[in-house]
Scaffold this motif. Structure first.
Motif, mmCIF file in Angstrom:
data_model
loop_
_atom_site.group_PDB
_atom_site.id
_atom_site.type_symbol
_atom_site.label_atom_id
_atom_site.label_comp_id
_atom_site.label_asym_id
_atom_site.label_seq_id
_atom_site.Cartn_x
_atom_site.Cartn_y
_atom_site.Cartn_z
ATOM 1 N N ALA A 127 13.323 54.984 39.317
ATOM 2 C CA ALA A 127 12.772 54.738 40.650
ATOM 3 C C ALA A 127 11.477 55.516 40.823
ATOM 4 O O ALA A 127 11.378 56.676 40.436
ATOM 5 N N GLN A 128 10.494 54.842 41.418
ATOM 6 C CA GLN A 128 9.243 55.510 41.745
ATOM 7 C C GLN A 128 9.426 56.278 43.049
ATOM 8 O O GLN A 128 9.918 55.729 44.049
ATOM 9 N N MET A 129 9.069 57.564 43.037
ATOM 10 C CA MET A 129 9.285 58.393 44.220
ATOM 11 C C MET A 129 8.360 59.591 44.213
ATOM 12 O O MET A 129 7.838 60.000 43.170
ATOM 13 N N ASN A 130 8.189 60.153 45.395
ATOM 14 C CA ASN A 130 7.410 61.365 45.596
ATOM 15 C C ASN A 130 8.381 62.530 45.735
ATOM 16 O O ASN A 130 9.282 62.502 46.581
ATOM 17 N N ALA A 131 8.204 63.579 44.920
ATOM 18 C CA ALA A 131 9.120 64.718 44.941
ATOM 19 C C ALA A 131 9.127 65.435 46.282
ATOM 20 O O ALA A 131 10.072 66.181 46.578
ATOM 21 N N GLU A 132 8.096 65.225 47.098
ATOM 22 C CA GLU A 132 8.042 65.884 48.405
ATOM 23 C C GLU A 132 8.864 65.155 49.467
ATOM 24 O O GLU A 132 9.154 65.714 50.518
ATOM 25 N N MET A 133 9.246 63.902 49.193
ATOM 26 C CA MET A 133 9.993 63.091 50.162
ATOM 27 C C MET A 133 11.020 62.260 49.395
ATOM 28 O O MET A 133 10.848 61.057 49.204
ATOM 29 N N LEU A 134 12.085 62.886 48.962
ATOM 30 C CA LEU A 134 13.059 62.229 48.091
ATOM 31 C C LEU A 134 13.898 61.216 48.875
ATOM 32 O O LEU A 134 14.417 61.545 49.951
ATOM 33 N N PRO A 135 14.050 60.001 48.357
ATOM 34 C CA PRO A 135 14.743 58.933 49.092
ATOM 35 C C PRO A 135 16.249 58.956 48.879
ATOM 36 O O PRO A 135 16.865 57.943 48.506
ATOM 37 N N PHE A 136 16.869 60.118 49.129
ATOM 38 C CA PHE A 136 18.296 60.275 48.904
ATOM 39 C C PHE A 136 18.911 61.037 50.074
ATOM 40 O O PHE A 136 18.236 61.828 50.743
ATOM 41 N N PRO A 137 20.213 60.827 50.305
ATOM 42 C CA PRO A 137 20.881 61.566 51.377
ATOM 43 C C PRO A 137 21.100 63.031 50.993
ATOM 44 O O PRO A 137 20.945 63.420 49.823
ATOM 45 N N ASP A 138 21.467 63.818 51.965
ATOM 46 C CA ASP A 138 21.791 65.222 51.717
ATOM 47 C C ASP A 138 22.983 65.325 50.766
ATOM 48 O O ASP A 138 23.856 64.433 50.727
ATOM 49 N N ASN A 139 23.019 66.422 50.003
ATOM 50 C CA ASN A 139 24.199 66.766 49.195
ATOM 51 C C ASN A 139 24.603 65.647 48.226
ATOM 52 O O ASN A 139 25.780 65.275 48.145
ATOM 53 N N HIS A 140 23.636 65.128 47.484
ATOM 54 C CA HIS A 140 23.865 63.922 46.687
ATOM 55 C C HIS A 140 23.976 64.197 45.183
ATOM 56 O O HIS A 140 24.695 63.478 44.476
ATOM 57 N N PHE A 141 23.266 65.204 44.672
ATOM 58 C CA PHE A 141 23.193 65.425 43.227
ATOM 59 C C PHE A 141 23.858 66.742 42.821
ATOM 60 O O PHE A 141 23.801 67.732 43.548
ATOM 61 N N ASP A 142 24.439 66.722 41.627
ATOM 62 C CA ASP A 142 24.988 67.947 41.039
ATOM 63 C C ASP A 142 23.893 68.826 40.451
ATOM 64 O O ASP A 142 24.040 70.047 40.400
ATOM 65 N N ALA A 143 22.821 68.200 39.982
ATOM 66 C CA ALA A 143 21.722 68.957 39.372
ATOM 67 C C ALA A 143 20.432 68.166 39.491
ATOM 68 O O ALA A 143 20.445 66.931 39.551
ATOM 69 N N ILE A 144 19.326 68.894 39.543
ATOM 70 C CA ILE A 144 17.987 68.304 39.472
ATOM 71 C C ILE A 144 17.250 68.991 38.343
ATOM 72 O O ILE A 144 17.257 70.227 38.244
ATOM 73 N N THR A 145 16.624 68.196 37.496
ATOM 74 C CA THR A 145 15.760 68.733 36.442
ATOM 75 C C THR A 145 14.337 68.250 36.674
ATOM 76 O O THR A 145 14.123 67.139 37.148
#
Length: 249
Positions: free
Chosen positions: A118-136
């Motif tokens: 997905a194309q996205m801007n790291a400053e405005m992530l298109p995901f809900p709160d508390n969604h990922f176990d990890a970010i790299t």
């Protein structure tokens, strides 16, 4: 301190609104030669750094991981066997050309299931709160215009107990190695970029962007201010790169 209305693009000050476009032009230019670029910048050692980065990430089977600035697919390809069929890796990048290169490459390798692009801007992530176990995010944070804003949004989409892992060029610890590294970065690298990719300017920007990126201590402080806890720093190759890890408490 930067003027609030300007930011750095390499060693130049540019209006904040222009940096994203300028960075996009660089990565659109180098997308097809991105592996070559990393080989020239790191003498090929970036492949070992990335493998080590994933090996110490703490990512486990079944995890949902967001790999930011991951357009080439290098980190996603290493993460996919770790999360297994039960997990998911979302590859996010602001640059469509980089995403296209990575998606095509991993598709050719048969890595399709459990990967989302997905194309996205790291400053405005298109995901809900508390969604990922990890970010790299590997070799991408230094190109983000508002790093503080991006770090806060990364914290938002992590689950409690989740972790952010940043692999980025940093400050070389040895004065002698630092001088040699400067010669390589500012004298040799642009010439190699011109020779192998006919693009000296993009390679010059990438070398400059490394020097403008916060060093180990400053980035640690930024992560703490954003709300991350237990922030740890691990230098690789005498600090040419560093791994920063922080947790959502």
């Amino acid at each position: 301190m930067d003027n609030p209305k300007t930011t750095h693009f390499g060693f130049r000050d540019v209006p904040v609104g222009e940096k994203q476009k300028l960075v996009g032009q660089v990565f659109t230019s180098v997308a097809r030669n991105y592996d070559l670029m990393n080989d020239l910048m790191s003498f090929g050692v970036h492949r070992l750094w990335k493998r080590h980065f994933v090996a110490v990430s703490g990512v486990r089977r079944g995890d949902r991981v967001l790999d930011l600035a991951g357009g080439t697919g290098d980190i996603a390809a290493l993460l996919k066997p770790v999360v297994g069929d039960e997990g998911e890796v979302v590859v996010g990048d602001i640059n469509a050309a980089m995403l296209g290169v990575g998606r095509d490459r991993l598709t050719d390798r048969g890595l399709v299931a459990g990967l989302r692009w997905a194309q996205m801007n790291a400053e405005m992530l298109p995901f809900p709160d508390n969604h990922f176990d990890a970010i790299t995010i590997a070799f991408g944070l230094r190109n983000v215009t508002d790093k503080e804003k991006a770090l806060v949004d990364m914290l938002r989409v992590l689950k409690p107990g989740g972790r952010l892992l940043v692999l980025e060029f940093s400050k070389v610890q040895s004065p002698l190695l630092s001088r040699l590294y400067d010669v390589h970065s500012f004298k040799v690298l642009p010439r190699l970029g011109k020779l192998f990719a006919n693009d000296a300017d993009s390679y010059r920007y990438l070398a400059e962007s490394i020097r403008k990126h916060p060093d180990q201590g400053l980035l640690k402080d930024m992560m703490l201010r954003a709300g991350f806890g237990h922030v740890e720093v691990r230098n690789l190759t005498n600090g040419i790169v560093a791994i920063h890890r922080g947790y959502k408490l």
